[in-house]
Each structure stands twice: as structure tokens, then as C-alpha cells.
Design an enzyme around this catalytic site. Structure first.
Site, short mmCIF file in Angstrom:
data_model
loop_
_atom_site.label_atom_id
_atom_site.label_comp_id
_atom_site.label_asym_id
_atom_site.label_seq_id
_atom_site.Cartn_x
_atom_site.Cartn_y
_atom_site.Cartn_z
N THR A 56 46.93 8.18 -42.90
CA THR A 56 47.55 7.61 -44.11
C THR A 56 46.58 6.62 -44.76
O THR A 56 45.50 6.34 -44.23
CB THR A 56 48.83 6.83 -43.75
OG1 THR A 56 48.43 5.71 -42.96
CG2 THR A 56 49.84 7.69 -43.00
N TYR A 101 48.76 -8.37 -37.29
CA TYR A 101 49.42 -7.07 -37.10
C TYR A 101 50.03 -7.00 -35.69
O TYR A 101 51.20 -6.59 -35.54
CB TYR A 101 48.39 -5.95 -37.30
CG TYR A 101 49.00 -4.58 -37.41
CD1 TYR A 101 49.94 -4.27 -38.39
CD2 TYR A 101 48.63 -3.57 -36.53
CE1 TYR A 101 50.48 -2.99 -38.50
CE2 TYR A 101 49.16 -2.29 -36.64
CZ TYR A 101 50.09 -2.01 -37.62
OH TYR A 101 50.64 -0.75 -37.72
N LYS A 152 54.17 -6.82 -35.19
CA LYS A 152 54.77 -5.63 -34.58
C LYS A 152 55.44 -5.98 -33.24
O LYS A 152 56.50 -5.43 -32.90
CB LYS A 152 53.72 -4.53 -34.40
CG LYS A 152 53.24 -3.94 -35.72
CD LYS A 152 54.37 -3.27 -36.50
CE LYS A 152 53.91 -2.58 -37.76
NZ LYS A 152 54.99 -1.95 -38.51
N ASN A 180 60.18 1.14 -42.10
CA ASN A 180 58.84 1.75 -42.01
C ASN A 180 57.77 0.96 -42.76
O ASN A 180 56.62 0.91 -42.32
CB ASN A 180 58.92 3.18 -42.57
CG ASN A 180 57.55 3.72 -42.92
OD1 ASN A 180 56.81 4.19 -42.06
ND2 ASN A 180 57.19 3.65 -44.20
#
Ligand code: NAP
Length: 248
Positions: free
Chosen positions: A188, A154, A158, A88
């Protein structure tokens, strides 16, 4: 999967989605080993027996290799029934157009988002040889599947997790299920970091500001409840690349 007896490793359990995933697994009776730079005092107090924590900078491959060479992970897995690895921990930075990024920040992002999950997955698969039920979940992103300006690091990191899951699934290791799953957009610290960027860094920033203002973000708890239900359910691993929003 009888999740009461599951043994889990969750990276980035100190806050955000990882904290909620660890909490959900612990509430279901799993033993959890959390790996992050900081601990999770609230969970440690609530589950003093079932939660173990290791302070580790997962963006430091040498430190992770040294830790994996020790016996802590193997001890955690001793006598385990079903085993779950939730990769995670991740970071969205560095954000900005190509040609504006700091090389050291690029190296840290690749180390945290790709190198660490792959090191952990491979070590866990080796350590659980012969186990009938072992599951690896990479927390991916919609950014793995759609290209966004300013998010080249990113998006690329991913996408690497997605393709790792596809290739490992082809290895057909006995008892192993693997999935790279996009969890949706969650309220978050990572979303706060995205909103704190400038238009020059990330031209789609306003879209994420709007999602926050319109209540369009999932809570970490709701996302974790659905994610863990899927992770421990019968359909996990049927497809190596998935989106939690497709599971209702
Ligand atoms: P977050 O709030 O920023 O939390 C990140 C977690 O990763 C923290 O527990 C942090 O712990 C850990 N971490 C960060 N750097 C680390 C390092 N160097 N070593 C060890 N642990 C580290 O992020 P989040 O939103 O919960 O994201 C969790 C995952 O979901 C990420 O993989 C992210 O890419 C993915 N995701 C998030 C969203 C979203 O909308 N939030 C959407 C799609 C995908 P410490 O700081 O204690 O080390």
C-alpha cells in the site's frame, strides 16, 4: 455471522487495506459507512446504495467528537443486524529516532492511531447496547509486539490498540467481540512511505525494500479477503490480540 445483513463502519476506506476491506464487505452484501478525508469514487459508483461516505479528518479529535455527537452514526445503525467496526485508518509517520520528531506530528499520530479508534469503539458499543452481535476490529501491526528503531510512535500507538482490546474484552459487554489484529505486510501507500524514508530515520528500511523487490508483500485484496473471513467468522474475538498470518 450472516454477513449479507451486516452493517459496517470502516475507517480509511479511500485506499490501501481499508479500500479492500470495504470492497470485500460490500461484495458480501454488507452496508458500509466509510470514514476518511477523501472518498472512494470507484466503490461509490459500484455500490451507490450500500456505501455511505463521510469526509472526516480522524486526526482531529474535536471534529470527530462533534461528528459522533450528531445522528449520522446512529442512523446508519438503525435496524442493524450484526454490526462491524473496522478501525483501519492509521499512519506510520513520524518516523525517526527519539528526539528528532515534530511535536505536532506526534500529536496527529496519536490522535489518528489511538484516539480516533477508541472514540469510535466506545461510541459504537454504547449505540449498539442490546445488539446480539457487534464486533470491533482494530487494525494493529507486528510493530505493536516488536520494537523497531525509528518507529517509537508507530510501535507505541499500535501497542495501545492491543491493550485496549485486551481490557475491553475483560469488560465482557454482552454481544461484544473485540480483537486487535496484525494484518501482515501489505503493498500500500504506507509501504511506499516506509521505503521513502532515509537510513538515518529508519535503519531497517532496506528490509522493507527487499520485501517489495522479492514479492514478499501481500496484496490489499488478498489480505482483506482473509481479514473479513476472520472478522465475520466464529473464531473472531476468541483472543483479543491476534495476527492474521496465524489463520492461514
Ligand atoms: P495507507 O495506504 O496509508 O491508507 C491509509 C488510510 O487511512 C487511507 O484510506 C487514508 O484515507 C486513511 N487516513 C489517513 N489519515 C487519515 C486521517 N487523518 N483521517 C481519516 N483517514 C485517514 O495505509 P494502509 O497500508 O492501507 O494501512 C491500513 C492500516 O493497516 C493502518 O492502520 C496500518 O497501520 C495497518 N498496517 C499496515 C501495514 C502495511 O504493510 N501496509 C502493516 C501492518 C499494519 P485519506 O487519506 O483519504 O484520509
Amino acid at each position: 455471522m450472516p454477513d449479507q445483513t451486516a452493517t459496517a463502519i470502516v475507517t480509511g476506506h479511500s485506499r490501501g487495506l481499508g479500500a479492500a476491506i470495504a470492497a470485500e464487505l460490500l461484495a458480501r452484501g454488507a452496508r458500509v459507512l466509510g470514514l476518511a478525508r477523501r472518498g472512494n469514487p470507484a466503490l461509490a459508483e459500484a455500490y451507490p446504495e450500500a456505501l455511505a461516505e463521510v469526509a472526516l479528518d480522524l486526526a482531529d479529535p474535536a471534529a470527530l467528537a462533534e461528528w459522533l455527537g450528531g445522528d449520522r452514526l446512529r442512523l446508519h445503525l438503525t435496524g442493524a443486524g450484526p454490526v462491524l467496526l473496522v478501525n483501519n485508518a492509521g499512519m506510520v509517520e513520524p518516523i525517526g529516532p527519539a528526539g528528532t520528531l515534530d511535536p505536532a506530528a506526534i500529536a496527529r499520530a496519536v490522535a489518528l492511531n489511538v484516539t480516533a479508534p477508541l472514540m469510535l469503539a466506545d461510541t459504537l458499543i454504547a449505540a449498539t447496547t442490546g445488539a446480539p452481535d457487534r464486533r470491533v476490529l482494530h487494525v494493529s501491526s507486528g510493530a505493536a509486539r516488536n520494537a523497531y528503531p525509528g518507529w517509537s510512535l508507530y510501535c507505541a500507538t499500535k501497542a495501545a490498540l492491543d491493550h485496549h482490546a485486551r481490557a475491553v474484552a475483560e469488560d465482557k459487554r454482552p454481544g461484544l467481540r473485540i480483537e486487535s489484529l496484525a494484518p501482515g505486510v501489505i503493498d500500500t501507500d504506507m509501504q511506499a512511505a516506509i521505503r521513502a524514508t532515509t537510513e538515518a530515520q529508519f535503519t531497517m528500511r532496506e528490509r522493507f525494500v527487499g520485501l517489495k523487490e522479492s514479492g514478499g508483500l501481500s496484496s490489499p485484496e488478498d489480505c482483506a479477503r482473509r481479514l473479513v473471513a476472520h472478522l465475520t467468522g466464529p473464531a473472531f474475538g476468541a483472543s483479543p490480540v491476534t495476527d492474521l498470518r496465524d489463520f492461514g
